[in-house]
Write a protein that holds these residues in place. Structure first.
Motif, PDB file in Angstrom:
ATOM      1  N   SER A 143      27.056  73.859  24.894  1.00 56.17           N
ATOM      2  CA  SER A 143      26.340  73.882  23.617  1.00 56.17           C
ATOM      3  C   SER A 143      25.607  75.192  23.366  1.00 56.17           C
ATOM      4  O   SER A 143      25.453  75.596  22.203  1.00 56.17           O
ATOM      5  N   PHE A 144      25.155  75.862  24.427  1.00 53.12           N
ATOM      6  CA  PHE A 144      24.308  77.043  24.231  1.00 53.12           C
ATOM      7  C   PHE A 144      24.873  78.308  24.881  1.00 53.12           C
ATOM      8  O   PHE A 144      24.975  79.349  24.231  1.00 53.12           O
ATOM      9  N   LEU A 145      25.234  78.229  26.171  1.00 55.58           N
ATOM     10  CA  LEU A 145      25.642  79.439  26.876  1.00 55.58           C
ATOM     11  C   LEU A 145      26.987  79.984  26.379  1.00 55.58           C
ATOM     12  O   LEU A 145      27.113  81.185  26.125  1.00 55.58           O
ATOM     13  N   VAL A 146      27.982  79.098  26.267  1.00 54.90           N
ATOM     14  CA  VAL A 146      29.307  79.550  25.829  1.00 54.90           C
ATOM     15  C   VAL A 146      29.267  80.147  24.423  1.00 54.90           C
ATOM     16  O   VAL A 146      29.781  81.253  24.205  1.00 54.90           O
ATOM     17  N   PRO A 147      28.662  79.479  23.414  1.00 54.29           N
ATOM     18  CA  PRO A 147      28.589  80.095  22.081  1.00 54.29           C
ATOM     19  C   PRO A 147      27.841  81.422  22.071  1.00 54.29           C
ATOM     20  O   PRO A 147      28.254  82.365  21.382  1.00 54.29           O
ATOM     21  N   ALA A 148      26.749  81.519  22.847  1.00 52.72           N
ATOM     22  CA  ALA A 148      25.983  82.767  22.883  1.00 52.72           C
ATOM     23  C   ALA A 148      26.797  83.891  23.504  1.00 52.72           C
ATOM     24  O   ALA A 148      26.788  85.038  23.004  1.00 52.72           O
ATOM     25  N   ALA A 149      27.515  83.596  24.590  1.00 53.87           N
ATOM     26  CA  ALA A 149      28.332  84.623  25.245  1.00 53.87           C
ATOM     27  C   ALA A 149      29.476  85.075  24.341  1.00 53.87           C
ATOM     28  O   ALA A 149      29.749  86.282  24.215  1.00 53.87           O
ATOM     29  N   LEU A 150      30.152  84.125  23.684  1.00 52.35           N
ATOM     30  CA  LEU A 150      31.253  84.475  22.799  1.00 52.35           C
ATOM     31  C   LEU A 150      30.771  85.282  21.596  1.00 52.35           C
ATOM     32  O   LEU A 150      31.435  86.232  21.163  1.00 52.35           O
ATOM     33  N   LYS A 151      29.620  84.906  21.062  1.00 56.86           N
ATOM     34  CA  LYS A 151      29.060  85.644  19.926  1.00 56.86           C
ATOM     35  C   LYS A 151      28.778  87.088  20.305  1.00 56.86           C
ATOM     36  O   LYS A 151      29.024  88.020  19.524  1.00 56.86           O
ATOM     37  N   PHE A 152      28.286  87.300  21.509  1.00 58.99           N
ATOM     38  CA  PHE A 152      28.006  88.659  21.971  1.00 58.99           C
ATOM     39  C   PHE A 152      29.306  89.463  22.097  1.00 58.99           C
ATOM     40  O   PHE A 152      29.398  90.606  21.639  1.00 58.99           O
ATOM     41  N   PHE A 153      30.321  88.873  22.728  1.00 61.13           N
ATOM     42  CA  PHE A 153      31.586  89.585  22.926  1.00 61.13           C
ATOM     43  C   PHE A 153      32.262  89.918  21.600  1.00 61.13           C
ATOM     44  O   PHE A 153      32.845  90.989  21.441  1.00 61.13           O
ATOM     45  N   ILE A 154      32.197  88.989  20.653  1.00 59.10           N
ATOM     46  CA  ILE A 154      32.827  89.222  19.350  1.00 59.10           C
ATOM     47  C   ILE A 154      32.111  90.331  18.589  1.00 59.10           C
ATOM     48  O   ILE A 154      32.728  91.225  18.009  1.00 59.10           O
ATOM     49  N   ALA A 155      30.780  90.266  18.596  1.00 64.48           N
ATOM     50  CA  ALA A 155      29.989  91.252  17.850  1.00 64.48           C
ATOM     51  C   ALA A 155      30.046  92.642  18.488  1.00 64.48           C
ATOM     52  O   ALA A 155      29.957  93.657  17.790  1.00 64.48           O
ATOM     53  N   TYR A 156      30.189  92.684  19.824  1.00 66.50           N
ATOM     54  CA  TYR A 156      30.147  93.958  20.530  1.00 66.50           C
ATOM     55  C   TYR A 156      31.282  94.888  20.110  1.00 66.50           C
ATOM     56  O   TYR A 156      31.087  96.086  19.907  1.00 66.50           O
ATOM     57  N   GLY A 157      32.490  94.348  19.971  1.00 69.35           N
ATOM     58  CA  GLY A 157      33.617  95.215  19.633  1.00 69.35           C
ATOM     59  C   GLY A 157      34.176  94.959  18.250  1.00 69.35           C
ATOM     60  O   GLY A 157      35.346  95.275  17.992  1.00 69.35           O
ATOM     61  N   ALA A 158      33.353  94.395  17.357  1.00 69.60           N
ATOM     62  CA  ALA A 158      33.854  94.028  16.024  1.00 69.60           C
ATOM     63  C   ALA A 158      34.324  95.230  15.226  1.00 69.60           C
ATOM     64  O   ALA A 158      35.286  95.129  14.453  1.00 69.60           O
ATOM     65  N   ASP A 159      33.672  96.383  15.412  1.00 70.53           N
ATOM     66  CA  ASP A 159      34.036  97.569  14.638  1.00 70.53           C
ATOM     67  C   ASP A 159      35.168  98.372  15.266  1.00 70.53           C
ATOM     68  O   ASP A 159      35.646  99.347  14.665  1.00 70.53           O
ATOM     69  N   VAL A 160      35.602  97.976  16.447  1.00 72.51           N
ATOM     70  CA  VAL A 160      36.594  98.774  17.171  1.00 72.51           C
ATOM     71  C   VAL A 160      37.909  98.019  17.364  1.00 72.51           C
ATOM     72  O   VAL A 160      38.991  98.563  17.122  1.00 72.51           O
TER      73      VAL A 160
END
Length: 255
Positions: A143-160
């Motif tokens: 509920s919390f850790l997986v969504p937070a980790a995925l959100k970080f990975f998606i946002a980190y390379g969104a522009d690249v």
């Protein structure tokens, strides 16, 4: 004379003495334990196989459940059979989780009769509490850790880069994070065992909270595959709260 004749008769005709009869009884008791263990083991394997097959039959719905935290991500199959083998692993993982309460119950039925009443009063609540904490850890991670980790990975390379992920690697990531979090939530159980054994008291544990903050932060960084601070803070805070809860229980028990 009668005793000597009896002894000679036993030696000649192979009659077992009383002590050997006792040993035979012990061997029979051991064989019964082995037979019971094998029966319960076979039952657990059948149960695990049944739930694994049932999950594999309805694997598409379970896959959707695993994909839910990665909303908007497209998954690719980079090798022949990748989705099939990933589906088998998901079915086995799900079957193990579903059947684990029944398997744990079989273990209790096998071990409890050999324990004293005092030991049963400790083992039974600890086992139930461990199962509950493991389930809470799974829910917390999903509920919390997986969504937070995925959100970080998606946002980190969104522009690249465009987020196209391997489905099998994604499942491995989620499974490791969920399972490791469930194990990490066993901290209070370990504390209570240590306290009941008289190794460390609850007050000593509570007084060491400063060190625990550092240790929980390190564990949060090790357990979580992502490097984002949000996921690490969530897990570290949960571990610290669990540690304080375990120390508080020991203090209430005067341990």
């Amino acid at each position: 004379m009668n005793d000597s004749l009896s002894t000679q008769f036993n030696k000649e005709y192979g009659v077992l003495p009383t002590r050997s009869i006792a040993v035979t009884d012990d061997e029979m008791a051991l064989s019964e334990h082995i037979e019971e263990f094998s029966q319960r083991l076979i039952f657990c394997l059948i149960l695990l196989s049944f739930f694994t097959i049932a999950c594999f039959i309805d694997i598409k719905e379970i896959v959707k459940l695993f994909q839910a935290p990665a909303d908007g991500i497209k998954f690719l199959q980079f090798s022949p059979g990748e989705y099939f083998f990933a589906s088998v692993k998901i079915a086995l993982f799900s079957g193990l989780l579903i059947s684990s309460p029944a398997i744990l119950y079989q273990i209790l039925l096998y071990t409890l009769p050999g324990l004293t009443k005092k030991e049963r009063d400790v083992v039974l609540p600890m086992t139930i509490g461990s199962g509950i904490l493991f389930g809470v850890g799974l829910w917390f991670s999903y509920s919390f850790l997986v969504p937070a980790a995925l959100k970080f990975f998606i946002a980190y390379g969104a522009d690249v880069v465009e987020p196209f992920w391997s489905f099998e690697q994604y499942f491995n990531f989620v499974a490791v994070l969920i399972f490791s979090t469930g194990l990490a939530f066993q901290v209070p159980i370990i504390q209570i065992v240590v306290g009941l054994l008289g190794i460390i008291s609850g007050k000593t544990m509570l007084s060491s909270w400063k060190y625990v903050v550092v240790i929980s932060t390190i564990l949060g960084a090790v357990i979580t595959p992502s490097t984002d601070p949000i996921t690490q803070i969530l897990l570290s805070s949960a571990l610290l709260a669990l540690y304080l809860s375990g120390a508080g229980i020991l203090i209430v028990l005067n341990k």
